[in-house]
Design an enzyme around this catalytic site. Sequence first.
Site, PDB file in Angstrom:
ATOM      1  N   CYS A 298      13.675   3.596 -17.194  1.00 28.40           N
ATOM      2  CA  CYS A 298      13.978   3.617 -18.623  1.00 28.40           C
ATOM      3  C   CYS A 298      15.360   4.229 -18.807  1.00 28.40           C
ATOM      4  CB  CYS A 298      12.942   4.429 -19.394  1.00 28.40           C
ATOM      5  SG  CYS A 298      13.471   4.701 -21.100  1.00 28.40           S
TER       6      CYS A 298
ATOM      7  N   CYS B 152       9.664   1.356 -23.646  1.00 28.85           N
ATOM      8  CA  CYS B 152       9.233   2.597 -23.005  1.00 28.85           C
ATOM      9  C   CYS B 152       8.132   3.243 -23.848  1.00 28.85           C
ATOM     10  CB  CYS B 152      10.429   3.534 -22.890  1.00 28.85           C
ATOM     11  SG  CYS B 152      10.013   5.181 -22.301  1.00 28.85           S
TER      12      CYS B 152
ATOM     13  N   LYS C 123       1.885   6.271   5.564  1.00 26.21           N
ATOM     14  CA  LYS C 123       1.157   5.016   5.399  1.00 26.21           C
ATOM     15  C   LYS C 123       0.505   4.560   6.702  1.00 26.21           C
ATOM     16  CE  LYS C 123       4.472   3.718   1.895  1.00 26.21           C
ATOM     17  NZ  LYS C 123       5.468   2.692   1.533  1.00 26.21           N
TER      18      LYS C 123
ATOM     19  N   CYS D 237      10.110   6.449 -25.433  1.00 28.26           N
ATOM     20  CA  CYS D 237      11.275   6.383 -26.331  1.00 28.26           C
ATOM     21  C   CYS D 237      11.554   4.975 -26.872  1.00 28.26           C
ATOM     22  CB  CYS D 237      12.522   6.900 -25.609  1.00 28.26           C
ATOM     23  SG  CYS D 237      13.197   5.728 -24.414  1.00 28.26           S
TER      24      CYS D 237
ATOM     25  N   PRO E 152       0.828  -1.208   0.000  1.00 30.28           N
ATOM     26  CA  PRO E 152       0.000   0.000   0.000  1.00 30.28           C
ATOM     27  C   PRO E 152       0.863   1.259   0.000  1.00 30.28           C
ATOM     28  CG  PRO E 152      -0.713  -1.550   1.692  1.00 30.28           C
ATOM     29  CD  PRO E 152       0.599  -2.048   1.173  1.00 30.28           C
ATOM     30  N   GLU E 153       0.485   2.209  -0.829  1.00 33.96           N
ATOM     31  CA  GLU E 153       1.211   3.472  -0.922  1.00 33.96           C
ATOM     32  C   GLU E 153       0.416   4.543  -0.181  1.00 33.96           C
ATOM     33  OE1 GLU E 153       3.647   4.061  -3.962  1.00 33.96           O
ATOM     34  OE2 GLU E 153       3.762   1.930  -4.306  1.00 33.96           O
TER      35      GLU E 153
ATOM     36  N   CYS F 139      15.213   7.479 -21.041  1.00 29.51           N
ATOM     37  CA  CYS F 139      14.582   8.724 -20.571  1.00 29.51           C
ATOM     38  C   CYS F 139      15.159   9.240 -19.257  1.00 29.51           C
ATOM     39  CB  CYS F 139      13.085   8.532 -20.364  1.00 29.51           C
ATOM     40  SG  CYS F 139      12.151   8.241 -21.873  1.00 29.51           S
TER      41      CYS F 139
HETATM   42 ZN   LIG Z   1      12.153   6.046 -22.326  1.00 25.61          ZN
END
Ligand SMILES: [Zn+2]
Length: 271
Positions: free
Chosen positions: A266, A244, A55, A247, A2-3, A269
């Site tokens: 990624c 991605c 949390k 990209c 859980p976030e 990026c």
């Molecule tokens: Zn990317």
Amino acid sequence: MPEGDTIHSAARRVGGALVGQEIVSIETPHPRHRGDRWPAKLSGREVRAVDARGKHLFVRFEGDLTLHSHLRMTGKWGVYPRGARWGRSPRRAWLVIRTPTHEVVEFDGPVLELMTEGRTRFDQRITGLGTDILAEDFSEAAYLRRLREDDPTRGIGDALLDQRNVAGFGNVWKAEGCFLAGIDPWREVAGVSDEEALEIVRLSRPLMQLSVERGGRITTWEPERPRSARKFQTWVYKRDGQPCRRCETLIRSRGQGDDNRTTYWCPGCQR
Ligand SMILES: [Zn+2]
């Protein structure tokens, strides 16, 4: 796991069902709480408020008593109309609070305790928390201060998960936040400028707030033609080996930090 946005959303639902309502019964079915006598201690008290910090979730009763919960990796809050089927087995319920119309259930809760209001203000696990990214009074200055006090050789992705730096990031938002800001989660904190560190929270926060509005459903990437049943869509989280969306470089993943939490990024990026 859980976030912060999941917990804030749960606090809204639990609060909506409990605050100001008649509490018909409180049960603690788990053997660990058998001797706690919470039902007797809480009997006849109304719930004043339900709120979240990072949390942690707090159910605040009249007369200075508060139920404190932290779901860790596995826990969940459920809110159901009376008599409806629960989302998990009743054997996994640690706490059941009934009103005339609803059942509020905490499942698999590793941290569930009754404390006085005063103790919530002194408990190290709570007072040590960083500024809450979802709180109205979220402080960029406090976040930067804690980040700069942290080990400068730590990866920024790992540092974001440390609730003492900023409360509310989990593994999903850590990965997505770093992607949105174009920052490699493995870059050392010392090599991340204040402006870059702020960019991560400034880009994540509105999306996390949106997720709270949507009942904790995380969506960081909006497809052009949404499919109705999608659970959540992300840029990099759990997309390792896939191209991605920006990209077409293949998304990578690897365990990071002391807890070896998988991070996704990624290489095209994120620098
Ligand atoms: Zn990317």
